[in-house]
Motif scaffolding. Structure first.
Motif, PDB file in Angstrom:
ATOM      1  N   LEU A 384       0.834  -1.211   0.000  1.00 14.49           N
ATOM      2  CA  LEU A 384       0.000   0.000   0.000  1.00 14.49           C
ATOM      3  C   LEU A 384       0.867   1.260   0.000  1.00 14.49           C
ATOM      4  O   LEU A 384       0.502   2.278  -0.580  1.00 14.49           O
ATOM      5  CB  LEU A 384      -0.935   0.007   1.217  1.00 14.49           C
ATOM      6  N   GLN A 385       2.035   1.162   0.682  1.00 14.58           N
ATOM      7  CA  GLN A 385       2.960   2.305   0.698  1.00 14.58           C
ATOM      8  C   GLN A 385       3.423   2.606  -0.737  1.00 14.58           C
ATOM      9  O   GLN A 385       3.467   3.764  -1.159  1.00 14.58           O
ATOM     10  CB  GLN A 385       4.168   1.980   1.588  1.00 14.58           C
ATOM     11  N   LEU A 386       3.718   1.537  -1.491  1.00 14.55           N
ATOM     12  CA  LEU A 386       4.140   1.710  -2.891  1.00 14.55           C
ATOM     13  C   LEU A 386       2.997   2.298  -3.720  1.00 14.55           C
ATOM     14  O   LEU A 386       3.199   3.189  -4.558  1.00 14.55           O
ATOM     15  CB  LEU A 386       4.591   0.378  -3.491  1.00 14.55           C
ATOM     16  N   GLY A 435      15.284  10.095   2.915  1.00 20.08           N
ATOM     17  CA  GLY A 435      15.837  10.452   1.602  1.00 20.08           C
ATOM     18  C   GLY A 435      14.707  10.796   0.643  1.00 20.08           C
ATOM     19  O   GLY A 435      13.807   9.996   0.404  1.00 20.08           O
ATOM     20  N   ARG A 436      14.702  12.026   0.113  1.00 25.28           N
ATOM     21  CA  ARG A 436      13.625  12.457  -0.781  1.00 25.28           C
ATOM     22  C   ARG A 436      14.232  13.043  -2.047  1.00 25.28           C
ATOM     23  O   ARG A 436      15.388  13.446  -2.064  1.00 25.28           O
ATOM     24  CB  ARG A 436      12.756  13.528  -0.121  1.00 25.28           C
ATOM     25  N   VAL A 437      13.442  13.048  -3.095  1.00 22.41           N
ATOM     26  CA  VAL A 437      13.880  13.707  -4.327  1.00 22.41           C
ATOM     27  C   VAL A 437      12.890  14.832  -4.573  1.00 22.41           C
ATOM     28  O   VAL A 437      11.676  14.606  -4.551  1.00 22.41           O
ATOM     29  CB  VAL A 437      13.864  12.717  -5.512  1.00 22.41           C
ATOM     30  N   ASP A 438      13.439  16.027  -4.767  1.00 20.41           N
ATOM     31  CA  ASP A 438      12.540  17.173  -4.964  1.00 20.41           C
ATOM     32  C   ASP A 438      11.925  17.101  -6.356  1.00 20.41           C
ATOM     33  O   ASP A 438      12.620  17.179  -7.371  1.00 20.41           O
ATOM     34  CB  ASP A 438      13.347  18.476  -4.792  1.00 20.41           C
ATOM     35  N   THR A 439      10.613  16.887  -6.406  1.00 17.08           N
ATOM     36  CA  THR A 439       9.932  16.753  -7.696  1.00 17.08           C
ATOM     37  C   THR A 439       9.541  18.118  -8.258  1.00 17.08           C
ATOM     38  O   THR A 439       9.084  18.215  -9.387  1.00 17.08           O
ATOM     39  CB  THR A 439       8.653  15.912  -7.537  1.00 17.08           C
ATOM     40  N   GLY A 440       9.682  19.128  -7.431  1.00 17.55           N
ATOM     41  CA  GLY A 440       9.321  20.478  -7.866  1.00 17.55           C
ATOM     42  C   GLY A 440       7.823  20.692  -7.912  1.00 17.55           C
ATOM     43  O   GLY A 440       7.350  21.724  -8.341  1.00 17.55           O
ATOM     44  N   GLY A 447       9.971  10.984   3.676  1.00 17.01           N
ATOM     45  CA  GLY A 447      11.154  10.299   3.140  1.00 17.01           C
ATOM     46  C   GLY A 447      11.404   8.975   3.860  1.00 17.01           C
ATOM     47  O   GLY A 447      12.461   8.384   3.728  1.00 17.01           O
ATOM     48  N   LEU A 448      10.398   8.525   4.614  1.00 19.40           N
ATOM     49  CA  LEU A 448      10.582   7.266   5.363  1.00 19.40           C
ATOM     50  C   LEU A 448       9.825   6.094   4.730  1.00 19.40           C
ATOM     51  O   LEU A 448      10.071   4.948   5.064  1.00 19.40           O
ATOM     52  CB  LEU A 448      10.112   7.435   6.810  1.00 19.40           C
ATOM     53  N   GLY A 449       8.881   6.412   3.803  1.00 17.13           N
ATOM     54  CA  GLY A 449       8.031   5.366   3.222  1.00 17.13           C
ATOM     55  C   GLY A 449       8.818   4.210   2.627  1.00 17.13           C
ATOM     56  O   GLY A 449       8.588   3.044   2.969  1.00 17.13           O
ATOM     57  N   LEU A 450       9.753   4.533   1.732  1.00 14.87           N
ATOM     58  CA  LEU A 450      10.506   3.456   1.065  1.00 14.87           C
ATOM     59  C   LEU A 450      11.439   2.731   2.037  1.00 14.87           C
ATOM     60  O   LEU A 450      11.726   1.544   1.852  1.00 14.87           O
ATOM     61  CB  LEU A 450      11.291   4.011  -0.130  1.00 14.87           C
ATOM     62  N   SER A 451      11.919   3.453   3.061  1.00 10.51           N
ATOM     63  CA  SER A 451      12.747   2.784   4.085  1.00 10.51           C
ATOM     64  C   SER A 451      11.924   1.718   4.786  1.00 10.51           C
ATOM     65  O   SER A 451      12.419   0.618   5.082  1.00 10.51           O
ATOM     66  CB  SER A 451      13.232   3.774   5.138  1.00 10.51           C
ATOM     67  N   GLY A 472       7.680   6.370 -16.339  1.00 10.46           N
ATOM     68  CA  GLY A 472       7.003   5.804 -15.165  1.00 10.46           C
ATOM     69  C   GLY A 472       7.944   4.927 -14.347  1.00 10.46           C
ATOM     70  O   GLY A 472       9.095   4.713 -14.723  1.00 10.46           O
ATOM     71  N   SER A 473       7.411   4.460 -13.186  1.00  8.90           N
ATOM     72  CA  SER A 473       8.222   3.630 -12.296  1.00  8.90           C
ATOM     73  C   SER A 473       7.486   2.342 -11.984  1.00  8.90           C
ATOM     74  O   SER A 473       6.248   2.309 -11.997  1.00  8.90           O
ATOM     75  CB  SER A 473       8.490   4.350 -10.974  1.00  8.90           C
ATOM     76  N   ARG A 474       8.273   1.322 -11.697  1.00  5.39           N
ATOM     77  CA  ARG A 474       7.682   0.059 -11.229  1.00  5.39           C
ATOM     78  C   ARG A 474       8.473  -0.355  -9.993  1.00  5.39           C
ATOM     79  O   ARG A 474       9.640  -0.724 -10.066  1.00  5.39           O
ATOM     80  CB  ARG A 474       7.794  -1.004 -12.312  1.00  5.39           C
TER      81      ARG A 474
HETATM   82  P1  ADP Z   1       8.157  10.289   0.816  1.00  8.58           P
HETATM   83  O1  ADP Z   1       7.185   9.809  -0.212  1.00  8.58           O
HETATM   84  O2  ADP Z   1       7.551  10.492   2.145  1.00  8.58           O
HETATM   85  O3  ADP Z   1       8.973  11.441   0.382  1.00  8.58           O
HETATM   86  P2  ADP Z   1       9.441   7.780   0.323  1.00  8.58           P
HETATM   87  O4  ADP Z   1      10.538   7.105   1.030  1.00  8.58           O
HETATM   88  O5  ADP Z   1       8.173   7.048   0.149  1.00  8.58           O
HETATM   89  O6  ADP Z   1       9.222   9.170   1.059  1.00  8.58           O
HETATM   90  O7  ADP Z   1       9.995   8.168  -1.095  1.00  8.58           O
HETATM   91  C1  ADP Z   1      11.255   8.756  -1.236  1.00  8.58           C
HETATM   92  C2  ADP Z   1      11.341   9.547  -2.512  1.00  8.58           C
HETATM   93  O8  ADP Z   1      11.268   8.662  -3.630  1.00  8.58           O
HETATM   94  C3  ADP Z   1      10.195  10.502  -2.699  1.00  8.58           C
HETATM   95  O9  ADP Z   1      10.493  11.737  -2.144  1.00  8.58           O
HETATM   96  C4  ADP Z   1      10.058  10.569  -4.220  1.00  8.58           C
HETATM   97  O10 ADP Z   1      10.892  11.597  -4.722  1.00  8.58           O
HETATM   98  C5  ADP Z   1      10.603   9.264  -4.717  1.00  8.58           C
HETATM   99  N1  ADP Z   1       9.494   8.352  -5.115  1.00  8.58           N
HETATM  100  C6  ADP Z   1       8.928   7.386  -4.396  1.00  8.58           C
HETATM  101  N2  ADP Z   1       7.966   6.736  -5.109  1.00  8.58           N
HETATM  102  C7  ADP Z   1       7.940   7.307  -6.325  1.00  8.58           C
HETATM  103  C8  ADP Z   1       7.179   7.081  -7.507  1.00  8.58           C
HETATM  104  N3  ADP Z   1       6.259   6.108  -7.596  1.00  8.58           N
HETATM  105  N4  ADP Z   1       7.412   7.891  -8.578  1.00  8.58           N
HETATM  106  C9  ADP Z   1       8.340   8.836  -8.495  1.00  8.58           C
HETATM  107  N5  ADP Z   1       9.101   9.113  -7.427  1.00  8.58           N
HETATM  108  C10 ADP Z   1       8.904   8.353  -6.351  1.00  8.58           C
END
Ligand code: ADP
Length: 487
Positions: A384-386, A435-440, A447-451, A472-474
């Motif tokens: 669900l987090q994904l 760890g986050r990526v600035d999507t703008g 930044g903890l979801g994927l961890s 897109g991403s998988r």
């Molecule tokens: P959060 O979503 O709280 O920032 P996550 O650990 O879930 O933290 O995700 C880390 C980073 O990975 C996000 O800030 C985002 O930039 C990138 N990311 C995660 N899932 C996706 C996705 N499906 N598509 C694009 N970028 C993603």
């Protein structure tokens, strides 16, 4: 404040000393028993020989006095004298001139209670020099029987035989005494065993020296282990114990090193988390502080705006704290509640929940049909987090596909979106905590979801998969169907 640890005093009885003591006691005992037994056997053999020689002497006396006889004396019968001798003195004189003492032996003829003749050759010692012994012999033979015995005399310990001699029809009583000096008889074996005792003592000392050295070498890794362990503090946990050889002790050293590595890694990740959390909390606190400072208490609109902003920032901090709590729980590997789970059923449950997130075109692509030994609750949470990430980062109304694929002893639960993808080179960064990526696009997150997803995958002995491009991403969680060891 934590009390200072006192350096521990060296133990009074080291393992090295104990091992050595045990070896020495066993070695010394073994040598003592072997030597002692051999000595006693030899001693009794010598004493038997002496007794045999004493009896032979008595037989010789009998032959001299009464002539050869078919009957052997049994050592207790009186020796009768034939009529050939004119007196007891004559008989005794004949005996002493014929029956000659051997080495370490002395003979004496008594007539009427007094020493009368000594042997024809000079004896090793003179029995007549000890009057007490003479008295003892006279009293012992007064009943007319041959006596054999051991006496401690001024001449030393003696083994003797005393045979009364009488001449029929004549007055007077003769006694033939012959004795062996036991000290001299046993001298040979005594000196052999003295040599043995010296050699055995040297051997025990050599065992002690070699044992001390070998025990020291074998126990050296344990000593280093103790020294390193007492040196290690929270600050110096990076140190490792040098491993030497390939035995039990080196195995123990490796195990302790592994343990240190795990403690090290866990301390490091805790420190990292603490740093990250401090950093993450600083931003909302600064924002709240800045706005509160600039707040115009007279201006209701300003108050309302600031209130909304402060609440928003507080919510963000709340979410961050919740995520940290979840992450801490996911890190607890023992907390998995694995059961045999129907993969297809799980997929449709998660799909039903994900579809509720809304704003997207959700679809399910189930290929897997079997079952997997997993913690269904944790896998649902990660999946669900994904799905949540996919919904968050891909454009509204874009399609998102959930699926699970089975193969090669593993099952993969995945989510594919049509989002912007992860910028090249940042694939690792997004799995780091906070760890986050600035999507703008101003999308917020801790930044903890994927961890958390990664921690759940690892706890199942699996991994997180990622295929990403600008189209897109998988993201997927791949876990062994049989239930793997934590990675
Ligand atoms: P959060 O979503 O709280 O920032 P996550 O650990 O879930 O933290 O995700 C880390 C980073 O990975 C996000 O800030 C985002 O930039 C990138 N990311 C995660 N899932 C996706 C996705 N499906 N598509 C694009 N970028 C993603």
């Amino acid at each position: 404040m934590r009390p200072e640890r006192m350096p521990r005093a060296a133990p009074a009885w080291s393992v090295r000393a104990r091992i050595l003591t045990a070896i020495l006691v066993v070695t010394a005992l073994g040598m003592l028993v072997a030597g002692g037994t051999a000595y006693l056997v030899q001693r009794s053999r010598v004493l038997q020989e002496v007794d045999a020689r004493l009896l032979t002497a008595v037989e010789s006396v009998r032959v001299v006095v009464s002539g050869p006889s078919a009957d052997s004396p049994d050592g207790t019968a009186q020796v009768p004298a034939p009529a050939g001798y004119a007196s007891v003195e004559g008989a005794m004189s004949a005996v002493m001139s014929r029956v000659l003492p051997g080495r370490n032996e002395s003979s004496l003829a008594l007539v009427d209670g007094s020493p009368a003749y000594i042997s024809a050759i000079e004896p090793a010692f003179h029995l007549e020099d000890d009057p007490q012994f003479i008295e003892r012999v006279i009293s012992e033979t007064s009943d007319g029987t041959v006596r054999m015995g051991t006496a401690i005399t001024t001449l030393g310990p003696l083994r003797y035989v005393a045979a009364p001699v009488t001449v029929e029809g004549l007055p007077g009583q003769g006694v033939f005494v012959t004795a062996y000096d036991l000290d001299a008889e046993l001298g040979e074996i005594t000196s052999a065993f003295t040599t043995y005792a010296i050699v055995a003592s040297i051997a025990v000392l050599a065992v002690a020296a070699v044992g001390w050295f070998v025990a020291g070498r074998l126990l050296a890794p344990i000593r280093r282990l103790r020294e390193t362990a007492s040196r290690i503090t929270a600050a110096g946990i990076h140190e490792r114990i040098p491993v030497q050889g390939n035995d039990d002790v080196s195995e123990l050293t490796r195990t302790v090193n592994d343990m240190l590595a795990r403690i090290d890694a866990s301390l490091e990740s805790q420190q990292q988390l603490l740093d990250d959390v401090r950093h993450e909390l600083k931003t909302p606190l600064t924002i709240v502080h800045g706005h509160m400072e600039l707040l115009d208490p007279e201006h209701p609109e300003d108050i309302a705006q600031t209130r909304a902003l402060v609440l928003d920032e507080i919510d963000r901090m709340h979410a961050l704290v919740d995520d940290i709590e979840t992450l801490a729980d996911s890190g607890e590997l023992t907390s998995l509640a694995r059961t045999e789970t129907d993969v297809a059923a799980l997929a449709s449950q998660v799909f039903a929940k994900a579809s509720a997130i809304g704003e997207h075109e959700w679809s399910l692509e189930t290929v897997a049909t079997g079952s997997a030994f997993i913690d269904a609750g944790r896998i649902t949470q990660a999946w669900l987090q994904l799905a949540d990430n996919a919904a968050k980062y891909s454009p509204a109304e874009s399609p998102i596909v959930l699926g699970c694929t089975e193969g090669d002893g593993a099952v993969e639960f995945w989510v594919a979106d049509r989002g912007p993808g992860i910028p090249p080179g940042l694939e690792k960064r997004i799995f780091e905590r906070l760890g986050r990526v600035d999507t703008g696009r101003g999308i917020r997150g801790s930044g903890l979801g994927l961890s958390i997803v990664q921690a759940i995958a690892h706890a199942h002995g699996g991994r997180v998969t990622l295929a990403t491009s600008s189209l897109g991403s998988r993201f997927g969680i791949e876990v062994p169907t049989e239930g793997g060891e934590p990675a």
